[in-house]
Enzyme design. Structure first.
Site, PDB file in Angstrom:
ATOM      1  N   LYS A 180      45.280  45.863  40.415  1.00 47.37           N
ATOM      2  CA  LYS A 180      44.838  46.747  39.339  1.00 47.37           C
ATOM      3  C   LYS A 180      43.365  46.478  39.040  1.00 47.37           C
ATOM      4  O   LYS A 180      43.015  45.456  38.462  1.00 47.37           O
ATOM      5  CB  LYS A 180      45.640  46.508  38.057  1.00 47.37           C
ATOM      6  CG  LYS A 180      45.349  47.579  37.028  1.00 47.37           C
ATOM      7  CD  LYS A 180      45.451  47.100  35.596  1.00 47.37           C
ATOM      8  CE  LYS A 180      44.141  46.706  34.993  1.00 47.37           C
ATOM      9  NZ  LYS A 180      43.088  47.707  34.915  1.00 47.37           N
ATOM     10  N   GLY A 233      38.931  37.938  33.625  1.00 48.87           N
ATOM     11  CA  GLY A 233      38.585  38.816  32.507  1.00 48.87           C
ATOM     12  C   GLY A 233      38.385  38.008  31.251  1.00 48.87           C
ATOM     13  O   GLY A 233      37.997  36.840  31.313  1.00 48.87           O
ATOM     14  N   SER A 234      38.680  38.619  30.123  1.00 49.76           N
ATOM     15  CA  SER A 234      38.352  37.983  28.847  1.00 49.76           C
ATOM     16  C   SER A 234      39.410  36.939  28.469  1.00 49.76           C
ATOM     17  O   SER A 234      40.549  36.969  28.944  1.00 49.76           O
ATOM     18  CB  SER A 234      38.256  39.039  27.756  1.00 49.76           C
ATOM     19  OG  SER A 234      39.491  39.697  27.644  1.00 49.76           O
ATOM     20  N   VAL A 237      42.746  38.342  26.654  1.00 51.64           N
ATOM     21  CA  VAL A 237      43.693  38.986  27.572  1.00 51.64           C
ATOM     22  C   VAL A 237      44.323  37.927  28.475  1.00 51.64           C
ATOM     23  O   VAL A 237      45.534  37.926  28.712  1.00 51.64           O
ATOM     24  CB  VAL A 237      43.001  40.098  28.396  1.00 51.64           C
ATOM     25  CG1 VAL A 237      43.937  40.641  29.460  1.00 51.64           C
ATOM     26  CG2 VAL A 237      42.543  41.230  27.480  1.00 51.64           C
ATOM     27  N   GLY A 238      43.522  36.976  28.931  1.00 53.82           N
ATOM     28  CA  GLY A 238      44.035  35.915  29.808  1.00 53.82           C
ATOM     29  C   GLY A 238      45.124  35.097  29.130  1.00 53.82           C
ATOM     30  O   GLY A 238      46.161  34.788  29.721  1.00 53.82           O
ATOM     31  N   GLU A 255      40.683  33.195  35.384  1.00 49.49           N
ATOM     32  CA  GLU A 255      39.247  32.896  35.326  1.00 49.49           C
ATOM     33  C   GLU A 255      38.675  33.717  34.188  1.00 49.49           C
ATOM     34  O   GLU A 255      38.720  34.941  34.223  1.00 49.49           O
ATOM     35  CB  GLU A 255      38.551  33.266  36.640  1.00 49.49           C
ATOM     36  CG  GLU A 255      38.863  32.335  37.782  1.00 49.49           C
ATOM     37  CD  GLU A 255      38.541  30.888  37.488  1.00 49.49           C
ATOM     38  OE1 GLU A 255      37.658  30.604  36.648  1.00 49.49           O
ATOM     39  OE2 GLU A 255      39.201  30.024  38.082  1.00 49.49           O
ATOM     40  N   CYS A 289      30.070  36.128  33.885  1.00 45.75           N
ATOM     41  CA  CYS A 289      30.781  35.021  33.247  1.00 45.75           C
ATOM     42  C   CYS A 289      29.935  33.752  33.346  1.00 45.75           C
ATOM     43  O   CYS A 289      30.087  32.849  32.537  1.00 45.75           O
ATOM     44  CB  CYS A 289      32.126  34.824  33.907  1.00 45.75           C
ATOM     45  SG  CYS A 289      32.015  34.832  35.679  1.00 45.75           S
ATOM     46  N   GLU A 390      30.937  33.726  23.388  1.00 48.11           N
ATOM     47  CA  GLU A 390      30.429  34.518  24.513  1.00 48.11           C
ATOM     48  C   GLU A 390      29.954  35.887  24.001  1.00 48.11           C
ATOM     49  O   GLU A 390      30.710  36.612  23.355  1.00 48.11           O
ATOM     50  CB  GLU A 390      31.535  34.709  25.544  1.00 48.11           C
ATOM     51  CG  GLU A 390      31.033  35.366  26.806  1.00 48.11           C
ATOM     52  CD  GLU A 390      32.136  35.528  27.841  1.00 48.11           C
ATOM     53  OE1 GLU A 390      33.211  36.028  27.473  1.00 48.11           O
ATOM     54  OE2 GLU A 390      31.901  35.157  29.000  1.00 48.11           O
TER      55      GLU A 390
HETATM   56  P1  NDP Z   1      39.216  42.314  30.004  1.00 45.67           P
HETATM   57  O1  NDP Z   1      39.947  41.065  29.823  1.00 45.67           O
HETATM   58  O2  NDP Z   1      39.274  43.321  28.931  1.00 45.67           O
HETATM   59  O3  NDP Z   1      39.675  43.089  31.329  1.00 45.67           O
HETATM   60  C1  NDP Z   1      39.843  42.454  32.562  1.00 45.67           C
HETATM   61  C2  NDP Z   1      40.937  43.151  33.332  1.00 45.67           C
HETATM   62  O4  NDP Z   1      42.162  42.956  32.649  1.00 45.67           O
HETATM   63  C3  NDP Z   1      40.747  44.668  33.415  1.00 45.67           C
HETATM   64  O5  NDP Z   1      41.236  45.123  34.649  1.00 45.67           O
HETATM   65  C4  NDP Z   1      41.615  45.171  32.277  1.00 45.67           C
HETATM   66  O6  NDP Z   1      42.048  46.507  32.451  1.00 45.67           O
HETATM   67  C5  NDP Z   1      42.781  44.207  32.365  1.00 45.67           C
HETATM   68  N1  NDP Z   1      43.553  44.102  31.136  1.00 45.67           N
HETATM   69  C6  NDP Z   1      43.182  44.405  29.871  1.00 45.67           C
HETATM   70  N2  NDP Z   1      44.209  44.200  29.029  1.00 45.67           N
HETATM   71  C7  NDP Z   1      45.265  43.758  29.768  1.00 45.67           C
HETATM   72  C8  NDP Z   1      46.593  43.378  29.470  1.00 45.67           C
HETATM   73  N3  NDP Z   1      47.058  43.394  28.229  1.00 45.67           N
HETATM   74  N4  NDP Z   1      47.406  42.985  30.478  1.00 45.67           N
HETATM   75  C9  NDP Z   1      46.954  42.929  31.744  1.00 45.67           C
HETATM   76  N5  NDP Z   1      45.692  43.294  32.091  1.00 45.67           N
HETATM   77  C10 NDP Z   1      44.841  43.689  31.114  1.00 45.67           C
HETATM   78  O7  NDP Z   1      37.740  41.839  30.335  1.00 45.67           O
HETATM   79  P2  NDP Z   1      36.489  42.726  30.712  1.00 45.67           P
HETATM   80  O8  NDP Z   1      36.822  43.711  31.755  1.00 45.67           O
HETATM   81  O9  NDP Z   1      35.931  43.221  29.432  1.00 45.67           O
HETATM   82  O10 NDP Z   1      35.533  41.652  31.434  1.00 45.67           O
HETATM   83  C11 NDP Z   1      34.651  40.882  30.735  1.00 45.67           C
HETATM   84  C12 NDP Z   1      35.225  39.506  30.426  1.00 45.67           C
HETATM   85  O11 NDP Z   1      35.686  38.887  31.621  1.00 45.67           O
HETATM   86  C13 NDP Z   1      34.207  38.573  29.863  1.00 45.67           C
HETATM   87  O12 NDP Z   1      34.734  37.854  28.793  1.00 45.67           O
HETATM   88  C14 NDP Z   1      33.855  37.622  31.013  1.00 45.67           C
HETATM   89  O13 NDP Z   1      33.392  36.388  30.651  1.00 45.67           O
HETATM   90  C15 NDP Z   1      35.124  37.564  31.744  1.00 45.67           C
HETATM   91  N6  NDP Z   1      34.868  37.298  33.164  1.00 45.67           N
HETATM   92  C16 NDP Z   1      35.149  36.047  33.657  1.00 45.67           C
HETATM   93  C17 NDP Z   1      34.885  35.714  34.963  1.00 45.67           C
HETATM   94  C18 NDP Z   1      35.246  34.373  35.507  1.00 45.67           C
HETATM   95  O14 NDP Z   1      35.392  34.266  36.705  1.00 45.67           O
HETATM   96  N7  NDP Z   1      35.380  33.335  34.720  1.00 45.67           N
HETATM   97  C19 NDP Z   1      34.283  36.676  35.878  1.00 45.67           C
HETATM   98  C20 NDP Z   1      34.048  37.968  35.275  1.00 45.67           C
HETATM   99  C21 NDP Z   1      34.340  38.236  33.962  1.00 45.67           C
HETATM  100  P3  NDP Z   1      41.289  47.778  31.838  1.00 45.67           P
HETATM  101  O15 NDP Z   1      39.918  47.343  31.493  1.00 45.67           O
HETATM  102  O16 NDP Z   1      41.347  48.773  32.920  1.00 45.67           O
HETATM  103  O17 NDP Z   1      42.104  48.180  30.629  1.00 45.67           O
END
Ligand code: NDP
Length: 500
Positions: A180, A233-234, A237-238, A255, A289, A390
């Site tokens: 996804k 991601g964030s 959510v993680g 991550e 990130c 962040e």
């Molecule tokens: P999000 O956590 O909002 O989204 C990341 C992914 O998770 C997207 O595909 C999103 O889908 C999906 N998602 C959102 N909600 C859910 C859920 N409830 N269940 C399952 N999947 C979900 O983060 P962002 O896209 O806003 O990315 C930015 C964040 O990611 C920053 O905080 C950054 O630091 C972190 N990041 C960390 C990295 C690392 O390696 N440590 C690398 C890159 C980013 P959709 O958006 O389509 O709804």
């Protein structure tokens, strides 16, 4: 959409080797953050689509796991060659959907190419261990076995690199994937799925389901047949994903965010430090990130560093990243801009001194996109929110320090632990810093960004949950260790009991 780059008006899910409409028949527009023009329509899929993708992956995985790993690897090798051939095309599309400047987009695509060739090499390794048995005429070894169907959830800020960090090791290890991508940046996923198809990956080994996290992402977690979730991601959510996966005893690799610092010691090469800070703070408009968002500077160099940074920041050209002269592109969307803006107010209220930037750029051509001026705060104290949370934008906070020990303590005081860096010419300080900085990545005389794909990528504390993307460590996420004992004595030998 720029017709020269992409013909499709609308993307489709890729399930069992077929391009299919989402069962909802719903789509949403994907906009270019540089000018808010619609690029393409992306499916808003739901649980049903996840179910059919999982079913397809489950079927395909059985055969895929039986293909010898060197042959699986050959498909990845072909993926790498196609990506290499298409590097410029992919890079331009990446800049259009994500906003990062073209030079960085090329770097990101290159990361995917590197990962393809690196993981293709793993097809002839995937090493386990052989070890002596405690019994006579008995052989003992451990092998890596695929987990089965794996789910990957990727963010918008590195839409192709992160996808390759996760999917390539999964594929070479004999798994099938349900992926996804972030709804903000689906074009890279669509292009990569086409490349998998062209490279001859059997149907169903990779399935792409577009749609929101709350719908598609959550449905993936609910699927019992998806045995691993690998998420970037964030933090919020993680955590949510981890707790749901915990209930299901599903393996989960996270991550997440960072609050990465550069330390500038009194013996640093200041010009080099300025370059490193600019590159790691304002590259991808600070939406990495690993972006540098704190600089701990020795008090003796503070004024000089401020002056040098201000001079260089004034020269940064900001705009549409497709223009080769641009150094800082747009912010991904309005939500991103609003978040950054709110932190400027927080910083001001906390008493930090704003030296540059701090505003949304709305004049002239900037009004068409989402632009934020590169921002520098100084006289920041470590307990301020701008020094701890962040921001995910082009905002840097300068924190004066008196010693390396103080800098390390401040570095380690935040909830994240992804990346850190030190500029010094003193080898003793280098080794002390690399030992004591509590981050998954440490740079010496370089900024906080620049990971290479053959080393583990990830962090400590709130950045993750102990797993790593990239490098050999990625294989640990997508494989199970299996221990195999072969007794060729012809009689029952009991471990621990029949030992002479
Ligand atoms: P999000 O956590 O909002 O989204 C990341 C992914 O998770 C997207 O595909 C999103 O889908 C999906 N998602 C959102 N909600 C859910 C859920 N409830 N269940 C399952 N999947 C979900 O983060 P962002 O896209 O806003 O990315 C930015 C964040 O990611 C920053 O905080 C950054 O630091 C972190 N990041 C960390 C990295 C690392 O390696 N440590 C690398 C890159 C980013 P959709 O958006 O389509 O709804």
């Amino acid at each position: 959409m720029n017709q020269k780059l992409m013909k499709q008006e609308k993307l489709l899910n890729y399930i069992n080797g077929e391009w299919v409409e989402p069962s909802t028949e719903k789509f949403t527009a994907v906009k270019n953050p540089a000018n808010k023009e619609t690029l393409v329509q992306v499916p808003l899929s739901n649980k049903e689509d996840v179910e059919s993708a999982t079913e397809s992956a489950k079927k395909a995985q059985k055969n895929w796991a039986l293909v010898p790993a060197p042959q699986r690897a050959e498909v990845l090798y072909r993926v790498g060659l196609i990506m290499k051939d298409r590097k410029e095309h992919l890079s331009q599309l990446l800049t259009m959907e994500n906003g990062k400047v073209i030079e960085e987009a090329r770097g990101e695509v290159q990361e995917g190419i590197d990962m393809a060739f690196y993981m293709a090499g793993e097809g002839r390794r995937l090493f386990g261990q052989t070890t002596p048995s405690e019994l006579k005429d008995k052989f003992a070894m451990s092998v890596r076995a695929p987990v089965g169907v794996v789910g990957i959830i990727t963010p918008w800020n590195f839409p192709i690199a992160i996808a390759t960090w996760k999917s390539f090791p999964a594929i070479v290890a004999g798994n099938a994937v349900v992926w996804k991508p972030a709804t903000e940046t689906p074009i890279m996923a669509f292009e990569l799925a086409k490349i998998f198809e062209e490279a001859g990956l059997p149907n169903g080994v990779v399935n792409v389901v577009f749609g929101s996290g709350s719908s598609v992402g959550e449905a993936m977690i609910e699927q019992d047949d998806i045995r691993v979730i690998s998420f970037t991601g964030s933090n919020n959510v993680g955590r949510n994903i981890a707790s749901k996966c915990g209930q299901k005893l599903k393996k989960v690799s996270l991550e997440m965010g960072g609050k990465n610092a550069v330390i500038v010691m009194d013996d640093a090469d200041l010009s080099l430090a300025v370059e490193g800070i600019l590159w790691s703070a304002f590259g991808t408009s600070g939406q990495r990130c690993t972006a540098c968002s704190r600089v701990m500077v020795h008090e003796s160099l503070k004024n000089q560093l401020e002056e040098r940074l201000l001079n260089e920041m004034a020269k940064l050209s900001i705009g549409n990243g497709l223009d080769e002269t641009i150094k800082v592109g747009p912010i991904i969307n309005q939500g991103g801009l609003d978040k950054i803006k709110s932190y400027i107010q927080i910083g001001r209220n906390e008493g930090a001194k704003l030296l540059a930037g701090g505003y949304v750029m709305e004049n002239g051509a900037f009004a068409k996109g989402h632009y934020f001026a590169p921002t520098l705060f100084t006289d920041v104290s470590p307990d301020m929110r701008i020094a701890k949370e962040e921001i995910f934008g082009p905002v840097v906070s300068l924190i004066p320090i008196k010693s390396l020990e103080e800098a390390i303590e401040i570095n380690n005081s935040v909830e994240y632990g992804l990346s850190s860096s030190i500029f010094t010419r003193d080898v003793n300080k280098v080794f002390q810093a690399q030992r004591d900085l509590d981050t998954g990545i440490v740079y010496v005389n370089a900024g906080t960004t620049g990971a290479e794909i053959h080393l583990p990528f990830g962090g400590t504390k709130g950045t993750g949950n102990g797993h790593r993307d990239s490098g050999l460590a990625a294989l640990d996420v997508f494989t199970e260790w299996k221990s195999v004992y072969v007794d060729f004595s012809g009689k029952l030998q009991r471990a621990q009991i029949d030992v002479e």
